[in-house]
Design a protein around this motif. Structure first.
Motif, PDB file in Angstrom:
ATOM      1  N   MET A   1      -5.005 -16.280  -5.072  1.00  0.00           N
ATOM      2  CA  MET A   1      -3.796 -16.926  -4.538  1.00  0.00           C
ATOM      3  C   MET A   1      -2.781 -17.007  -5.981  1.00  0.00           C
ATOM      4  N   SER A   2      -1.464 -16.696  -5.627  1.00  0.00           N
ATOM      5  CA  SER A   2      -0.395 -16.505  -6.650  1.00  0.00           C
ATOM      6  C   SER A   2      -0.381 -18.016  -7.230  1.00  0.00           C
ATOM      7  N   LYS A   3       0.103 -17.907  -8.619  1.00  0.00           N
ATOM      8  CA  LYS A   3       0.182 -18.966  -9.550  1.00  0.00           C
ATOM      9  C   LYS A   3       1.450 -19.575  -9.614  1.00  0.00           C
ATOM     10  N   ILE A   4       1.527 -20.949  -9.642  1.00  0.00           N
ATOM     11  CA  ILE A   4       3.069 -21.302  -9.490  1.00  0.00           C
ATOM     12  C   ILE A   4       3.231 -21.929 -10.827  1.00  0.00           C
ATOM     13  N   ASN A   5       4.427 -21.779 -11.472  1.00  0.00           N
ATOM     14  CA  ASN A   5       5.040 -21.989 -12.770  1.00  0.00           C
ATOM     15  C   ASN A   5       5.264 -23.658 -12.347  1.00  0.00           C
ATOM     16  N   GLU A   6       4.379 -24.657 -12.901  1.00  0.00           N
ATOM     17  CA  GLU A   6       4.756 -26.039 -12.529  1.00  0.00           C
ATOM     18  C   GLU A   6       6.057 -26.681 -13.075  1.00  0.00           C
ATOM     19  N   LYS A   7       6.851 -25.945 -14.380  1.00  0.00           N
ATOM     20  CA  LYS A   7       8.112 -26.350 -14.765  1.00  0.00           C
ATOM     21  C   LYS A   7       9.335 -25.981 -13.467  1.00  0.00           C
ATOM     22  N   THR A   8       8.898 -24.670 -13.254  1.00  0.00           N
ATOM     23  CA  THR A   8       9.956 -24.085 -12.448  1.00  0.00           C
ATOM     24  C   THR A   8      10.112 -24.285 -10.837  1.00  0.00           C
ATOM     25  N   GLY A   9       8.581 -24.357 -10.389  1.00  0.00           N
ATOM     26  CA  GLY A   9       8.133 -24.287  -9.077  1.00  0.00           C
ATOM     27  C   GLY A   9       8.163 -22.966  -8.339  1.00  0.00           C
ATOM     28  N   LYS A  10       8.470 -22.213  -9.359  1.00  0.00           N
ATOM     29  CA  LYS A  10       8.344 -20.782  -8.759  1.00  0.00           C
ATOM     30  C   LYS A  10       7.032 -20.042  -9.053  1.00  0.00           C
ATOM     31  N   TYR A  11       6.708 -19.079  -8.282  1.00  0.00           N
ATOM     32  CA  TYR A  11       5.511 -18.288  -8.656  1.00  0.00           C
ATOM     33  C   TYR A  11       5.607 -17.573  -9.825  1.00  0.00           C
ATOM     34  N   ILE A  12       4.776 -17.249 -10.550  1.00  0.00           N
ATOM     35  CA  ILE A  12       4.396 -16.501 -11.681  1.00  0.00           C
ATOM     36  C   ILE A  12       4.456 -14.920 -11.282  1.00  0.00           C
ATOM     37  N   PRO A  13       5.047 -14.169 -11.819  1.00  0.00           N
ATOM     38  CA  PRO A  13       5.151 -12.638 -11.091  1.00  0.00           C
ATOM     39  C   PRO A  13       3.787 -12.143 -11.634  1.00  0.00           C
ATOM     40  N   GLY A  14       3.280 -11.041 -10.672  1.00  0.00           N
ATOM     41  CA  GLY A  14       1.916 -10.595 -10.819  1.00  0.00           C
ATOM     42  C   GLY A  14       1.748  -9.223 -10.016  1.00  0.00           C
ATOM     43  N   TYR A  15       0.691  -9.058  -9.687  1.00  0.00           N
ATOM     44  CA  TYR A  15       0.302  -7.497  -9.125  1.00  0.00           C
ATOM     45  C   TYR A  15      -0.618  -7.731  -8.031  1.00  0.00           C
ATOM     46  N   ILE A  16      -0.491  -6.940  -7.159  1.00  0.00           N
ATOM     47  CA  ILE A  16      -1.385  -6.803  -6.229  1.00  0.00           C
ATOM     48  C   ILE A  16      -2.337  -5.265  -6.817  1.00  0.00           C
ATOM     49  N   TYR A  17      -3.635  -5.348  -6.587  1.00  0.00           N
ATOM     50  CA  TYR A  17      -4.333  -4.339  -6.963  1.00  0.00           C
ATOM     51  C   TYR A  17      -5.684  -3.821  -5.952  1.00  0.00           C
ATOM     52  N   GLU A  18      -6.168  -2.761  -6.162  1.00  0.00           N
ATOM     53  CA  GLU A  18      -7.560  -2.098  -5.606  1.00  0.00           C
ATOM     54  C   GLU A  18      -8.280  -1.891  -6.534  1.00  0.00           C
ATOM     55  N   LEU A  19      -9.625  -2.473  -6.407  1.00  0.00           N
ATOM     56  CA  LEU A  19     -10.852  -2.035  -6.814  1.00  0.00           C
ATOM     57  C   LEU A  19     -11.063  -0.558  -6.256  1.00  0.00           C
ATOM     58  N   ARG A  20     -11.273   0.256  -7.024  1.00  0.00           N
ATOM     59  CA  ARG A  20     -11.709   1.899  -6.239  1.00  0.00           C
ATOM     60  C   ARG A  20     -12.834   2.259  -7.061  1.00  0.00           C
ATOM     61  N   CYS A  21     -13.739   3.161  -6.443  1.00  0.00           N
ATOM     62  CA  CYS A  21     -14.823   3.964  -6.868  1.00  0.00           C
ATOM     63  C   CYS A  21     -14.648   5.246  -6.624  1.00  0.00           C
ATOM     64  N   TYR A  22     -14.955   6.185  -7.633  1.00  0.00           N
ATOM     65  CA  TYR A  22     -14.579   7.659  -7.635  1.00  0.00           C
ATOM     66  C   TYR A  22     -15.811   8.279  -7.203  1.00  0.00           C
ATOM     67  N   ILE A  23     -16.106   8.744  -5.854  1.00  0.00           N
ATOM     68  CA  ILE A  23     -16.905   9.594  -5.188  1.00  0.00           C
ATOM     69  C   ILE A  23     -16.406  10.738  -4.454  1.00  0.00           C
ATOM     70  N   ASP A  24     -17.214  11.940  -4.703  1.00  0.00           N
ATOM     71  CA  ASP A  24     -16.643  13.271  -4.212  1.00  0.00           C
ATOM     72  C   ASP A  24     -15.357  13.820  -4.563  1.00  0.00           C
ATOM     73  N   ASP A  25     -15.333  13.423  -6.018  1.00  0.00           N
ATOM     74  CA  ASP A  25     -13.665  14.083  -6.299  1.00  0.00           C
ATOM     75  C   ASP A  25     -12.492  13.225  -5.758  1.00  0.00           C
ATOM     76  N   ALA A  26     -12.737  11.989  -5.187  1.00  0.00           N
ATOM     77  CA  ALA A  26     -11.539  10.970  -4.772  1.00  0.00           C
ATOM     78  C   ALA A  26     -11.990   9.594  -4.983  1.00  0.00           C
ATOM     79  N   TRP A  27     -10.850   8.888  -5.293  1.00  0.00           N
ATOM     80  CA  TRP A  27     -10.949   7.667  -5.353  1.00  0.00           C
ATOM     81  C   TRP A  27     -10.841   6.720  -3.922  1.00  0.00           C
ATOM     82  N   HIS A  28     -11.670   5.851  -3.954  1.00  0.00           N
ATOM     83  CA  HIS A  28     -11.823   5.149  -2.554  1.00  0.00           C
ATOM     84  C   HIS A  28     -11.700   3.558  -3.003  1.00  0.00           C
ATOM     85  N   PRO A  29     -10.708   3.057  -2.178  1.00  0.00           N
ATOM     86  CA  PRO A  29     -10.761   1.430  -2.317  1.00  0.00           C
ATOM     87  C   PRO A  29     -11.740   0.883  -1.674  1.00  0.00           C
TER      88      PRO A  29
END
Length: 93
Positions: A1-29
């Motif tokens: 869940m995105s975090k809110i800056n309590e002083k400004t009331g706006k979200y703290i910028p961040g990242y969407i990410y995937e965890l991936r594993c490397y199998i058969d010469d390819a990354w799989h999310p």
């Protein structure tokens, strides 16, 4: 869940990410998440997976029992960024 800056009331910028594993010469999310600090979040995933047991979530049991047990390479990959609008604005994409 995105975090809110309590002083400004706006979200703290961040990242969407995937965890991936490397199998058969390819990354799989196998997990998608969001964070404001990729390095810290990956460390949390690593620690939770290392000590996973029957009470752990499926993702940590999968990493522990399959990925780590078979010495499969895995990592955290940034797939998008979000600003003060928060990650929820990207939910449908």
């Amino acid at each position: 869940m995105s975090k809110i800056n309590e002083k400004t009331g706006k979200y703290i910028p961040g990242y969407i990410y995937e965890l991936r594993c490397y199998i058969d010469d390819a990354w799989h999310p196998f997990y998608v998440g969001e964070t404001i600090n990729k390095t810290t979040r990956f460390g949390q995933h690593q620690s939770s997976a290392k000590y996973a047991d029957a009470t752990s979530t499926l993702v940590y049991r999968f990493i522990h029992d399959y990925i780590m047990a078979n010495n499969i390479e895995w990592g955290l990959f940034e797939i998008d960024q979000y600003g003060e609008e928060g990650a929820e604005a990207l939910e449908d994409e």
